[in-house]
Enzyme design. Structure first.
Site, PDB file in Angstrom:
ATOM      1  N   HIS A 147      15.952  35.782  53.008  1.00 36.81           N
ATOM      2  CA  HIS A 147      15.895  34.543  53.794  1.00 36.81           C
ATOM      3  C   HIS A 147      17.139  34.436  54.654  1.00 36.81           C
ATOM      4  CE1 HIS A 147      18.184  33.237  50.279  1.00 36.81           C
ATOM      5  NE2 HIS A 147      18.441  32.063  50.824  1.00 36.81           N
TER       6      HIS A 147
ATOM      7  N   ASP B 187      24.836  33.115  53.344  1.00 38.09           N
ATOM      8  CA  ASP B 187      25.319  33.875  52.186  1.00 38.09           C
ATOM      9  C   ASP B 187      24.333  34.994  51.803  1.00 38.09           C
ATOM     10  OD1 ASP B 187      23.613  31.709  51.258  1.00 38.09           O
ATOM     11  OD2 ASP B 187      24.216  32.249  49.212  1.00 38.09           O
ATOM     12  N   HIS B 188      23.352  35.252  52.682  1.00 39.81           N
ATOM     13  CA  HIS B 188      22.406  36.365  52.473  1.00 39.81           C
ATOM     14  C   HIS B 188      22.335  37.280  53.686  1.00 39.81           C
ATOM     15  CE1 HIS B 188      20.754  34.560  48.746  1.00 39.81           C
ATOM     16  NE2 HIS B 188      21.371  33.525  49.288  1.00 39.81           N
TER      17      HIS B 188
ATOM     18  N   ASP C 247      16.969  33.518  46.578  1.00 36.22           N
ATOM     19  CA  ASP C 247      17.287  32.233  45.944  1.00 36.22           C
ATOM     20  C   ASP C 247      16.027  31.473  45.524  1.00 36.22           C
ATOM     21  OD1 ASP C 247      19.916  32.788  46.484  1.00 36.22           O
ATOM     22  OD2 ASP C 247      20.167  31.259  48.032  1.00 36.22           O
TER      23      ASP C 247
ATOM     24  N   HIS D  62      22.346  35.013  42.891  1.00 37.03           N
ATOM     25  CA  HIS D  62      23.512  34.243  42.425  1.00 37.03           C
ATOM     26  C   HIS D  62      23.648  34.318  40.906  1.00 37.03           C
ATOM     27  CE1 HIS D  62      24.471  32.137  46.230  1.00 37.03           C
ATOM     28  NE2 HIS D  62      23.164  32.176  46.440  1.00 37.03           N
TER      29      HIS D  62
ATOM     30  N   HIS E  97      12.527  27.220  48.863  1.00 41.82           N
ATOM     31  CA  HIS E  97      13.974  27.147  49.108  1.00 41.82           C
ATOM     32  C   HIS E  97      14.209  27.078  50.619  1.00 41.82           C
ATOM     33  CE1 HIS E  97      18.240  27.951  48.527  1.00 41.82           C
ATOM     34  NE2 HIS E  97      18.168  29.010  49.310  1.00 41.82           N
TER      35      HIS E  97
ATOM     36  N   HIS F  80      19.712  32.277  55.070  1.00 41.82           N
ATOM     37  CA  HIS F  80      20.988  31.616  54.773  1.00 41.82           C
ATOM     38  C   HIS F  80      22.182  32.569  54.966  1.00 41.82           C
ATOM     39  CE1 HIS F  80      19.065  28.170  52.236  1.00 41.82           C
ATOM     40  NE2 HIS F  80      19.177  27.850  53.510  1.00 41.82           N
TER      41      HIS F  80
HETATM   42 FE    FE Z   1      22.151  31.835  48.387  1.00 45.01          FE
HETATM   43 ZN    ZN Z   2      19.740  30.401  50.039  1.00 46.52          ZN
END
Ligand code: FE
Ligand code: ZN
Length: 241
Positions: free
Chosen positions: A56, A60-61, A133, A171, A114, A58
């Protein structure tokens, strides 16, 4: 069982994964939050990163996408459902068709909730599921863009996979998730036992990811929720936990 999977912990609690297919020599990095750590982890093993697989959009990905691409010339693969938000996307994948990776392939699951474009990669022959996530060890992702119905359906899709499937989530949230899970399901013996092990591992600085889907089915309150009403109620309680 041809894939070698390496877990690379980055930032506060993110896991980036290297997926190496020894038969073809290809190496994918799944959800690179950053560039440097996965590049180094690959380099140490003599692997060249050839692909990025995003679940996805985001940051942090996908934060490492463009730098890894610049360094290696790799191909960036991501969900067609979210093609406008995946930096540098070149290959769009969807549920329509498995994604061919060297000598193996990944089935793609569209699992919104998400985010609205979230996918998972299931390397069936290796029992490896990269879920970003959506499903966490003892938890599930927050509903940033989706409804409880969507997330419930997404989790039901994943729940149907074989119990020996390893859940590679993005995570290390397991200990906090487990504390919450115990408030939902205080008499669940399998959960209590699992939490003892989780706390012990975390105290030693060890990862609790991947887990097996079979364990999640017995202990994860979001997979144990039998209907969407229950799911929505548990999710709302977790948001306030
Ligand atoms: Fe994340
Ligand atoms: Zn995420």
């Amino acid at each position: 069982m041809a894939l070698e999977i390496v877990q690379v912990p980055v930032l506060a609690d993110n896991y980036v994964y290297l997926v190496h297919d020894s038969l073809s020599g290809l190496t994918a990095v799944v959800d690179p939050a950053v560039a440097k750590a996965p590049l180094e982890a690959a380099g140490m093993r003599g692997w060249a990163i050839t692909h990025i697989l995003n679940t996805h959009h985001h940051p942090d990905h996908t934060g490492g996408n463009l730098e890894i691409k610049r360094e290696t010339g790799c191909t960036i693969v991501g969900p067609t459902y979210d093609k406008d938000r995946i930096p540098g996307i070149e290959v769009e994948v969807s549920e329509e068709e498995p994604y061919r990776f060297g000598e193996t392939e990944a089935e793609i699951f569209f699992i919104p909730g998400h985010t609205r474009g979230h996918i998972a990669y299931w390397f069936k022959d290796d029992n490896a599921l990269f879920v970003g996530d959506t499903l966490f060890a003892l938890g599930c992702g927050r509903l940033f863009e989706g409804t409880p119905e969507q997330m419930f359906d997404s989790l039901q899709k994943l729940k149907r996979l074989p119990g020996q499937t390893r859940i590679y989530c993005a995570h290390e949230y397991t200990e906090d998730n487990g504390k919450f899970a115990l408030t939902v399901d205080p008499d669940n013996q399998a959960l209590k036992k699992r939490m003892e092990d989780v706390c012990k591992r975390r105290a030693e600085g060890l990862p609790t990811v991947p887990s097996f889907l079979s364990e999640e089915k017995k202990t994860n309150p979001f997979l144990l929720a039998e209907d969407v009403i229950t799911f929505a109620e548990v999710r709302a309680r977790k948001d306030a936990f």
